[in-house]
Scaffold this active site. Structure first.
Site, PDB file in Angstrom:
ATOM      1  N   GLY A  11     -51.781   8.326  -2.817  1.00 40.81           N
ATOM      2  CA  GLY A  11     -51.371   8.775  -4.158  1.00 40.81           C
ATOM      3  C   GLY A  11     -50.705   7.659  -4.941  1.00 40.81           C
ATOM      4  N   SER A  13     -50.946   6.073  -7.685  1.00 42.81           N
ATOM      5  CA  SER A  13     -50.595   6.077  -9.110  1.00 42.81           C
ATOM      6  C   SER A  13     -49.601   7.192  -9.452  1.00 42.81           C
ATOM      7  CB  SER A  13     -51.854   6.248  -9.967  1.00 42.81           C
ATOM      8  OG  SER A  13     -52.256   7.606  -9.950  1.00 42.81           O
ATOM      9  N   GLY A 101     -44.452  14.028   2.526  1.00 40.25           N
ATOM     10  CA  GLY A 101     -43.489  14.552   1.554  1.00 40.25           C
ATOM     11  C   GLY A 101     -44.091  15.646   0.701  1.00 40.25           C
ATOM     12  N   THR A 102     -45.402  15.804   0.781  1.00 36.87           N
ATOM     13  CA  THR A 102     -46.112  16.800  -0.044  1.00 36.87           C
ATOM     14  C   THR A 102     -45.531  18.199   0.169  1.00 36.87           C
ATOM     15  OG1 THR A 102     -48.104  15.480   0.264  1.00 36.87           O
ATOM     16  CG2 THR A 102     -48.414  17.745  -0.529  1.00 36.87           C
ATOM     17  N   MET A 128     -36.740  14.270   1.313  1.00 40.90           N
ATOM     18  CA  MET A 128     -36.435  13.172   2.248  1.00 40.90           C
ATOM     19  C   MET A 128     -35.088  12.537   1.961  1.00 40.90           C
ATOM     20  SD  MET A 128     -39.449  12.203   4.034  1.00 40.90           S
ATOM     21  CE  MET A 128     -40.947  13.155   4.184  1.00 40.90           C
ATOM     22  N   HIS A 158     -36.885  21.342 -11.975  1.00 39.94           N
ATOM     23  CA  HIS A 158     -37.742  20.155 -11.856  1.00 39.94           C
ATOM     24  C   HIS A 158     -38.442  19.859 -13.176  1.00 39.94           C
ATOM     25  CE1 HIS A 158     -37.305  20.865  -7.499  1.00 39.94           C
ATOM     26  NE2 HIS A 158     -37.558  19.575  -7.388  1.00 39.94           N
ATOM     27  N   HIS A 159     -39.044  18.675 -13.235  1.00 44.15           N
ATOM     28  CA  HIS A 159     -39.820  18.201 -14.395  1.00 44.15           C
ATOM     29  C   HIS A 159     -41.000  19.138 -14.707  1.00 44.15           C
ATOM     30  CE1 HIS A 159     -42.850  16.728 -11.477  1.00 44.15           C
ATOM     31  NE2 HIS A 159     -41.783  16.501 -10.717  1.00 44.15           N
ATOM     32  N   LYS A 162     -44.393  19.549 -12.370  1.00 47.10           N
ATOM     33  CA  LYS A 162     -44.396  20.054 -10.989  1.00 47.10           C
ATOM     34  C   LYS A 162     -45.305  21.275 -10.891  1.00 47.10           C
ATOM     35  CE  LYS A 162     -41.487  21.102  -7.011  1.00 47.10           C
ATOM     36  NZ  LYS A 162     -42.301  20.234  -6.120  1.00 47.10           N
ATOM     37  N   GLY A 168     -40.190  22.662  -2.441  1.00 49.49           N
ATOM     38  CA  GLY A 168     -40.069  22.490  -0.986  1.00 49.49           C
ATOM     39  C   GLY A 168     -38.616  22.474  -0.562  1.00 49.49           C
TER      40      GLY A 168
END
Ligand SMILES: NC(=O)C1=CN([C@@H]2O[C@H](COP(=O)(O)OP(=O)(O)OC[C@H]3O[C@@H](n4cnc5c(N)ncnc54)[C@H](O)[C@@H]3O)[C@@H](O)[C@H]2O)C=CC1
Ligand SMILES: O=C(O)C1=N[C@H](C(=O)O)C[C@H](O)C1
Length: 269
Positions: A11, A13, A101-102, A128, A158-159, A162, A168
């Site tokens: 991922g 970019s 982290g997904t 994390m 969140h932004h 998302k 998560g």
């Protein structure tokens, strides 16, 4: 110098992909050996340094996971559920540590990841950062100390890009609160309230999600009783905290036996 573990970032970019690449390039404990993007992306074939507007770094963006994972001692993966499930199998075949982290993974996705962990080290966490993992421990302790007179609510922000909710991190906090109370989160989870919902059920753990602007990630765990409230809060203001944790996990995993681990294992908390 070549004994430094080689890291592949998926991922490339993405918001986290770019932060991870910066973090790995700045570290003297590892080497960036590959970066992956989805097929058809404009950056495929370009040097990742020039693609991001800087000097070349000698690593071209590829869409060939098999070829690039073969060079890796660790794959750090913050992408999307379908991609991550595929990468888990491929990273295991390459015997590379897979740091996941997904978020937004389904039960079936988690089963597939767990199966891949029979052959290789997987470190997976919905967050994390050191701060959130400490907050998870605090949440478990506070929930264990209080009874159901205290309603537990998890509020996250969140932004506006998302795609999954609850986050998560919110789910990690919910699991911790449920564990502290000695219940199964599946039996008490209450998310997405809308309309005539009826009064709050005693013992439920509620979730609310805010989406807006460029919020990096904010989480409150609210314990609300008659006459008093406790709020445990984590505010992320820089994605570097997630990237640092992910790199720590990738290095930590190098000498571990195959299996699925989380950030508590990595941080020893
Ligand atoms: N565990 C943690 O500490 C954190 C987890 N996240 C999670 O990481 C994930 C990614 O977040 P962002 O970077 O904000 O998203 P993003 O949308 O900015 O980036 C995702 C990237 O993955 C790429 N991608 C998708 N499918 C792919 C495939 N098959 N092969 C290669 N690349 C592929 C996309 O093209 C995109 O560049 C989300 O699930 C998010 O919730 C985000 C921050 C911290
Ligand atoms: O998508 C994000 O941005 C984030 N995702 C993770 C989550 O779902 O909790 C971690 C962090 O909050 C940022």
């Amino acid at each position: 110098m070549t004994d430094r573990p080689g890291i592949v970032i998926t991922g490339a970019s993405g918001r986290m992909g770019q932060m991870l690449i910066k973090t790995v390039l700045a570290s003297d404990k590892c080497r960036l050996v590959g970066v992956l993007e989805r097929t058809g992306h404009d950056w495929i074939g370009q040097d990742i340094g020039t693609a991001t507007g800087g000097q070349p770094v000698g690593v071209a963006v590829t869409d060939d996971a098999v070829e690039v994972f073969a060079k890796a001692q660790a794959v750090i993966d913050f992408t999307a559920p379908a991609a991550t499930v595929g990468f888990a199998g491929l990273a295991a075949q390459a015997r590379a540590v897979h740091v996941i982290g997904t978020t937004g993974l389904s039960d079936d996705d988690l089963k597939a990841i767990n199966a891949a962990a029979r052959h290789a080290v997987i470190v997976r966490a919905g967050n994390m950062s050191l701060g959130v993992n400490l907050l998870v421990q605090l949440t478990k302790k506070v929930a264990a100390a209080l009874d159901e007179d205290f309603d537990i609510e998890i509020i996250e922000a969140h932004h506006n890009q998302k795609v999954d909710a609850p986050s998560g991190t919110a789910l990690m906090l919910g699991e911790a609160a449920a564990e502290g109370r000695g219940v199964d989160l599946k039996d008490v989870s209450d998310s997405g309230r809308d309309g005539i919902t009826g009064a709050r059920k005693r013992g439920d753990i509620g979730f609310s999600a805010i989406r807006g602007g460029d919020i990096v990630g904010e989480h409150d765990v609210l314990f609300a009783a008659a006459g008093e409230r406790i709020v445990l809060r984590h505010l992320a203001t820089d994605r570097a905290i997630f990237a640092r944790g992910a790199l720590k996990a990738a290095l930590w995993g190098q000498d571990k036996a195959p299996g699925e681990y989380d950030m508590m294992d990595v941080l020893g908390i």
